[in-house]
Design a protein around this motif. Structure first.
Motif, short mmCIF file in Angstrom:
data_model
loop_
_atom_site.label_atom_id
_atom_site.label_comp_id
_atom_site.label_asym_id
_atom_site.label_seq_id
_atom_site.Cartn_x
_atom_site.Cartn_y
_atom_site.Cartn_z
N PHE A 346 0.83 -1.21 0.00
CA PHE A 346 0.00 0.00 0.00
C PHE A 346 0.87 1.26 0.00
CE2 PHE A 346 -2.41 -3.34 2.10
CZ PHE A 346 -3.58 -3.34 1.35
N ASN A 347 2.16 1.09 -0.15
CA ASN A 347 3.07 2.23 -0.07
C ASN A 347 2.75 3.25 -1.15
OD1 ASN A 347 5.31 3.67 0.94
ND2 ASN A 347 6.56 2.88 -0.73
N LEU A 348 2.30 4.44 -0.72
CA LEU A 348 1.96 5.56 -1.59
C LEU A 348 0.81 5.23 -2.57
CD1 LEU A 348 5.47 7.11 -2.33
CD2 LEU A 348 3.69 7.97 -0.81
N LYS A 349 0.04 4.19 -2.25
CA LYS A 349 -1.16 3.89 -3.04
C LYS A 349 -2.35 4.60 -2.38
CE LYS A 349 0.98 1.10 -5.84
NZ LYS A 349 0.76 -0.35 -5.82
N PRO A 350 -3.26 5.16 -3.16
CA PRO A 350 -4.40 5.88 -2.58
C PRO A 350 -5.28 4.97 -1.73
CG PRO A 350 -4.16 6.38 -4.92
CD PRO A 350 -3.25 5.23 -4.63
N ILE A 351 -5.57 5.41 -0.51
CA ILE A 351 -6.49 4.72 0.39
C ILE A 351 -7.61 5.71 0.71
CG2 ILE A 351 -6.78 3.64 2.65
CD1 ILE A 351 -3.81 2.94 2.58
N ASN A 352 -8.84 5.36 0.35
CA ASN A 352 -9.97 6.26 0.58
C ASN A 352 -10.58 6.01 1.97
OD1 ASN A 352 -9.65 7.42 -1.90
ND2 ASN A 352 -11.32 6.32 -2.88
N LEU A 353 -10.63 7.06 2.76
CA LEU A 353 -11.24 7.01 4.09
C LEU A 353 -12.44 7.94 4.10
CD1 LEU A 353 -8.00 7.28 6.28
CD2 LEU A 353 -9.12 5.22 5.42
N GLN A 354 -13.51 7.51 4.76
CA GLN A 354 -14.71 8.33 4.81
C GLN A 354 -14.93 8.87 6.21
OE1 GLN A 354 -17.85 5.71 3.56
NE2 GLN A 354 -17.97 4.63 5.51
N PHE A 355 -15.61 10.00 6.29
CA PHE A 355 -15.96 10.59 7.58
C PHE A 355 -17.12 9.82 8.18
CE2 PHE A 355 -14.56 14.68 5.36
CZ PHE A 355 -13.25 14.53 5.78
N TRP A 356 -17.05 9.59 9.49
CA TRP A 356 -18.14 8.93 10.21
C TRP A 356 -18.50 9.82 11.39
CZ3 TRP A 356 -21.67 5.32 9.62
CH2 TRP A 356 -22.34 4.83 10.74
N GLY A 357 -19.75 10.29 11.40
CA GLY A 357 -20.14 11.23 12.44
C GLY A 357 -19.41 12.54 12.26
N THR A 358 -19.03 13.15 13.37
CA THR A 358 -18.37 14.46 13.32
C THR A 358 -16.87 14.40 13.55
OG1 THR A 358 -18.82 14.79 15.67
CG2 THR A 358 -20.45 15.64 14.11
N ASP A 359 -16.33 13.20 13.90
CA ASP A 359 -14.91 13.19 14.25
C ASP A 359 -14.20 11.87 14.00
OD1 ASP A 359 -16.10 11.66 16.18
OD2 ASP A 359 -15.33 12.79 17.90
N GLU A 360 -14.77 10.98 13.21
CA GLU A 360 -14.14 9.68 13.00
C GLU A 360 -13.82 9.44 11.53
OE1 GLU A 360 -15.74 6.21 15.12
OE2 GLU A 360 -17.15 7.59 16.07
N LEU A 361 -12.77 8.62 11.30
CA LEU A 361 -12.40 8.15 9.98
C LEU A 361 -12.56 6.64 9.92
CD1 LEU A 361 -9.04 10.10 9.41
CD2 LEU A 361 -11.18 10.50 8.18
N THR A 362 -13.12 6.13 8.82
CA THR A 362 -13.18 4.69 8.61
C THR A 362 -12.85 4.41 7.15
OG1 THR A 362 -15.52 4.63 7.96
CG2 THR A 362 -15.03 4.48 10.32
N LEU A 363 -12.49 3.16 6.87
CA LEU A 363 -12.29 2.77 5.48
C LEU A 363 -13.59 2.93 4.71
CD1 LEU A 363 -10.05 -0.42 5.49
CD2 LEU A 363 -9.67 1.66 4.19
N LYS A 364 -13.50 3.42 3.51
CA LYS A 364 -14.70 3.63 2.69
C LYS A 364 -15.45 2.32 2.54
CE LYS A 364 -16.24 5.74 -1.62
NZ LYS A 364 -17.23 6.57 -0.94
N ASP A 365 -16.72 2.33 2.91
CA ASP A 365 -17.61 1.18 2.86
C ASP A 365 -17.20 0.08 3.84
OD1 ASP A 365 -19.06 2.40 0.79
OD2 ASP A 365 -17.66 1.62 -0.70
N GLY A 366 -16.22 0.34 4.71
CA GLY A 366 -15.81 -0.62 5.72
C GLY A 366 -15.13 -1.86 5.17
#
Length: 407
Positions: A346-366
């Motif tokens: 995953f070195n320098l490969k795009p990883i999409n993270l989504q916002f959850w609530g007002t202050d959390e990050l999770t992997l997109k679609d989990g």
């Protein structure tokens, strides 16, 4: 508490580390009930109900609720949302969230340069605000506050402000000129924990009770606007978006593995290694120095979250590792060598993270991310002095690294 613009949506959820069974209710002599190390959501029997009477709307479902702010600043601001908790004992137990709604005076976009080692930033982070602020009223007649704290204004122009801020502050932004609020916004902070796992030595080794593997928990922190840059906005100050203070990697390396590579004379060579458990902590660092451990997180705003690229390598994790070689002629040992930990796959490969609530990050679609099949890494040199290819990996199967939410 939360601060949002008019018309915005906030996700609320009720969690606890309390066990499912109240220890006070456990039968005498029963086993000790452990407290959870990760939060769980409350069950339906633990929630009595939600209450709200503001000018927006609330859609509640057991331990979760969606709050939609009104399209105007309400007369009672902040608005209060309450949820009643059933603790199976006498008394009323309530959680309250106060949500402040900002007015129509908005900042168009904002970015944070987290590189505190940049000489222009004078040991701090630099906050760039884009919008409409009017002419500079003079040092004594202007102010920018974040969460009620005044910050240093390094540049004031009609369309851009640059403020020098500490590396952890976040919250509601209030921009004043001539004792009048001319714009407001929110510097948002999101956090998420993600687990990276990589086995060495193929599928067979990965299934052993003492598999050779590396694991890293990435605690990622992001400060920013919480939305992509508007189309057509010219960002006059360009810099790499970065993860914020508090971002760190907690790594562990341990276990044993062996690989077999047949040689041209028909005498296979088995190389094996056994490592003590080694662990450490690497904070994010804006500098990259050749030969030293590095950890960078490059960030771009995307719709509903961020895109992260991680550059991560830890040098000298374990010293004096000896690879053992066994073939038809007996056993030999390689000279001791030093091992590191990398972020393979995953070195320098795009990883999409989504916002959850007002202050959390999770992997997109989990969804757990998997890299392509990889060689052992740590045992990559085990066949350097043998003849032939390491066909062990083609028959056993190479292992993919994984990157997943850490709960």
């Amino acid at each position: 508490a939360a601060t949002v613009e008019t018309g915005a949506v906030v996700t609320l959820k009720v969690t606890t580390t309390f066990p499912y069974l109240d220890p006070d209710d456990a039968p005498q002599g029963s086993a000790t009930i452990p407290v959870y190390t990760s939060p769980r959501e409350l069950r339906p029997d633990e929630i009595k109900g939600w209450s709200y009477s503001g000018e927006g709307s609330l859609d509640a479902d057991v331990s979760k609720a969606i709050y939609s702010a009104p399209d105007h600043v309400p007369s009672a601001n902040p608005e209060a949302i309450a949820v009643n908790i059933n603790l199976h004992r006498k008394g009323q137990f309530m959680l309250i969230s106060n949500i402040t709604i900002l007015g129509d005076e908005k900042v168009t976009y904002l970015r944070v340069d987290e590189n505190y080692l940049n000489p222009n930033n004078k040991g701090k982070a630099a906050l760039y605000l884009y919008g409409s602020f009017g002419a500079d009223p003079g040092t004594s007649k202007r102010s920018v506050k974040i969460d009620g704290t005044s910050v240093d204004i390094d540049l004031w122009s009609p369309g851009i402000l640059r403020c020098l801020i500490d590396r952890e502050i976040f919250g509601a932004i209030e921009i004043s000129s001539n004792n009048k609020v001319v714009a407001s916004s929110v510097l948002r902070k999101f956090k998420g924990a993600f687990l990276y796992t990589r086995y060495h030595g193929g599928v067979l080794n990965a299934g052993s009770p003492n598999a050779l593997k590396e694991t890293t928990t990435f605690n990622l922190v992001y400060r920013g606007f919480g939305a992509p840059c508007p189309t057509g906005l010219d960002l006059l100050f360009e810099f790499d978006g970065s993860l914020a203070e508090g971002t760190e990697a907690q790594f562990t390396l341990s276990g044993s593995a062996a690989v077999t590579a047949p040689s041209a004379n028909g005498c296979p060579t088995t190389a094996s290694v056994s490592l003590p458990s080694s662990s450490g902590l690497q904070p994010v660092n804006p500098l990259s120095v050749s030969g030293f451990s590095i950890f960078h997180g490059y960030v771009n705003d995307i719709q509903g979250g961020i895109e992260v690229k991680i550059d991560y390598n830890i040098n000298n994790v374990v010293d004096g590792v000896i690879v053992q070689r066994s073939d038809c002629n007996g056993t030999s040992y390689d000279p001791p060598r030093t091992l590191g930990v990398g972020f393979e796959g995953f070195n320098l490969k795009p990883i999409n993270l989504q916002f959850w609530g007002t202050d959390e990050l999770t992997l997109k679609d989990g969804v757990e991310l998997k890299s392509g099949r990889q060689s052992t890494g740590i045992l990559i040199e085990a066949w350097d002095n043998t003849i032939g290819n390491p066909t062990h990996y083609e028959t056993d199967g190479l292992m993919a690294a994984t990157f997943a939410n850490s709960f």
